[in-house]
Design a protein around this motif. Structure first.
Motif, PDB file in Angstrom:
ATOM      1  N   ALA A 133       0.820  -1.213   0.000  1.00  0.00           N
ATOM      2  CA  ALA A 133       0.000   0.000   0.000  1.00  0.00           C
ATOM      3  C   ALA A 133       0.851   1.259   0.000  1.00  0.00           C
ATOM      4  O   ALA A 133       0.541   2.240  -0.687  1.00  0.00           O
ATOM      5  CB  ALA A 133      -0.935  -0.012   1.215  1.00  0.00           C
ATOM      6  N   ILE A 134       1.940   1.248   0.754  1.00  0.00           N
ATOM      7  CA  ILE A 134       2.843   2.402   0.788  1.00  0.00           C
ATOM      8  C   ILE A 134       3.468   2.630  -0.587  1.00  0.00           C
ATOM      9  O   ILE A 134       3.544   3.767  -1.073  1.00  0.00           O
ATOM     10  CB  ILE A 134       3.930   2.198   1.860  1.00  0.00           C
ATOM     11  N   GLU A 167       0.989   4.233  -2.780  1.00  0.00           N
ATOM     12  CA  GLU A 167       0.733   5.629  -2.430  1.00  0.00           C
ATOM     13  C   GLU A 167       1.870   6.544  -2.863  1.00  0.00           C
ATOM     14  O   GLU A 167       1.640   7.628  -3.390  1.00  0.00           O
ATOM     15  CB  GLU A 167       0.526   5.749  -0.917  1.00  0.00           C
ATOM     16  N   LEU A 203       4.660   9.637   6.653  1.00  0.00           N
ATOM     17  CA  LEU A 203       3.553   8.931   6.030  1.00  0.00           C
ATOM     18  C   LEU A 203       2.755   8.206   7.109  1.00  0.00           C
ATOM     19  O   LEU A 203       3.324   7.567   7.989  1.00  0.00           O
ATOM     20  CB  LEU A 203       4.107   7.946   5.002  1.00  0.00           C
ATOM     21  N   ILE A 249      -7.193   4.541   2.938  1.00  0.00           N
ATOM     22  CA  ILE A 249      -6.374   5.518   2.215  1.00  0.00           C
ATOM     23  C   ILE A 249      -5.193   5.906   3.081  1.00  0.00           C
ATOM     24  O   ILE A 249      -5.321   6.126   4.281  1.00  0.00           O
ATOM     25  CB  ILE A 249      -7.200   6.765   1.853  1.00  0.00           C
ATOM     26  N   ILE A 250      -4.038   5.966   2.497  1.00  0.00           N
ATOM     27  CA  ILE A 250      -2.845   6.411   3.202  1.00  0.00           C
ATOM     28  C   ILE A 250      -2.688   7.919   2.990  1.00  0.00           C
ATOM     29  O   ILE A 250      -2.821   8.412   1.885  1.00  0.00           O
ATOM     30  CB  ILE A 250      -1.581   5.690   2.674  1.00  0.00           C
ATOM     31  N   GLU A 251      -2.409   8.633   4.068  1.00  0.00           N
ATOM     32  CA  GLU A 251      -2.241  10.076   3.963  1.00  0.00           C
ATOM     33  C   GLU A 251      -0.765  10.414   4.081  1.00  0.00           C
ATOM     34  O   GLU A 251      -0.051   9.869   4.907  1.00  0.00           O
ATOM     35  CB  GLU A 251      -3.012  10.786   5.083  1.00  0.00           C
TER      36      GLU A 251
END
Length: 301
Positions: free
Chosen positions: A38-39, A42, A287, A298-300
């Protein structure tokens, strides 16, 4: 929620916004595979390097594209080590790196240049239809036949298998219109994961080769500057005896058609391969990582 430092580092470049951007997470301890994936998605770089501890080497690196894990990535290794060295994580000199392809050596010079050992080159000449290869690359087949008589197509692998395709002139490589679906299908036929088209006709008089790398099957339509491709290609041309004997190191230029020019230096006897380059950090931030069981969050940044 948990946060981690995340960097974007331009590898094989001396200035920002050039070369090949890689994600780097200097401390990835405790993150699940889903979180790593996921990182990487993103951050959006072609590959992200995650730095971990190792029982077998000084540190371990894992590499993820936005779509999947890969065993080794040249530019992300250069990016990670340059960033760590810049931040004082270790002194100049030699160290070891555990990867999915085994334990490899890395050397950081005092000026920040990073040299990484790649796997011993596995190079196998392949019998492909030049018409099919030309159609996939989007060039006239004559551009391949002119040089193919002296330098055959091959699959070269120093950590990531590339179909190596020589093109006669820079002009023809620059106007290529690759068909990504056809490239992916062609690579599957020869057990490669990407296509690397190259020419001895270069922009810089200091360069040996100019290359373009296409790996749609790995989620990378065109990669700006590619360490594993440069290493495999340099080993191939060295083995084929097409380099002048005075050329000690192969200098590969790439990325100009993506407005991200960069340079890879390769030291190889055709079997052992070392790849070197510089890198520049362009983004240093924090992160926010989702919980492992909530991989769809969702990663911000």
């Amino acid at each position: 929620m948990e946060t981690r430092q995340a960097l974007l580092v331009d590898a094989f470049a001396d200035e920002p916004m050039a070369g090949n951007p890689a994600g780097v997470v200097p401390d990835a301890e405790g993150l699940s595979d889903d979180q790593l994936q996921a990182i990487a998605g993103e951050l959006g770089a072609s590959e992200t390097a995650f730095v971990l501890s190792s029982d077998d080497a000084d540190r371990r690196l894992r590499f993820f594209t936005p779509e999947r894990e890969v065993e080794l990535c040249g530019h992300a290794t250069i990016a990670a080590y340059a960033a760590l060295f810049e931040r004082g994580a270790f002194d100049a000199g030699e160290s070891t790196m555990e990867t999915e392809r085994g334990v490899l050596d890395v050397e950081c010079k005092l000026d920040g240049t990073v040299w990484m050992e790649q796997d011993d080159a596995e190079v196998e000449v392949v019998d492909c239809s030049l018409d099919e290869v030309a159609a996939a690359l989007g060039v006239d087949d004559a551009t391949l036949r002119d040089i193919g008589a002296d330098l055959p197509l091959a699959v070269g692998d120093t950590g990531f298998p590339w179909l190596l395709v020589p093109v006669n002139y820079f002009e023809h490589l620059s106007t290529a219109e690759p068909d990504m679906a056809a490239i992916e299908a062609l690579c599957a036929q020869v057990d490669a994961q990407g296509l690397y088209a190259f020419t001895f006709d270069t922009i810089s008089g200091q360069s040996t080769l100019h290359g373009r790398a296409f790996a749609p099957g790995a989620g990378v339509p065109e990669d700006p500057v590619t360490g594993t491709a440069a290493g495999a290609c340099a080993a191939h041309v060295r083995r084929q005896g097409v380099l002048d004997e005075t050329i000690e190191q192969v200098v590969v230029e790439q990325g100009h058609f993506l407005d991200r020019p960069g340079t890879v230096t390769v030291d190889t006897d055709g079997h052992e391969v070392w790849v070197g380059g510089r890198a520049v950090t362009t983004l240093d931030g924090t992160l926010t990582v989702p919980e492992a069981e909530a991989s769809d969050d969702i990663i911000e940044v």
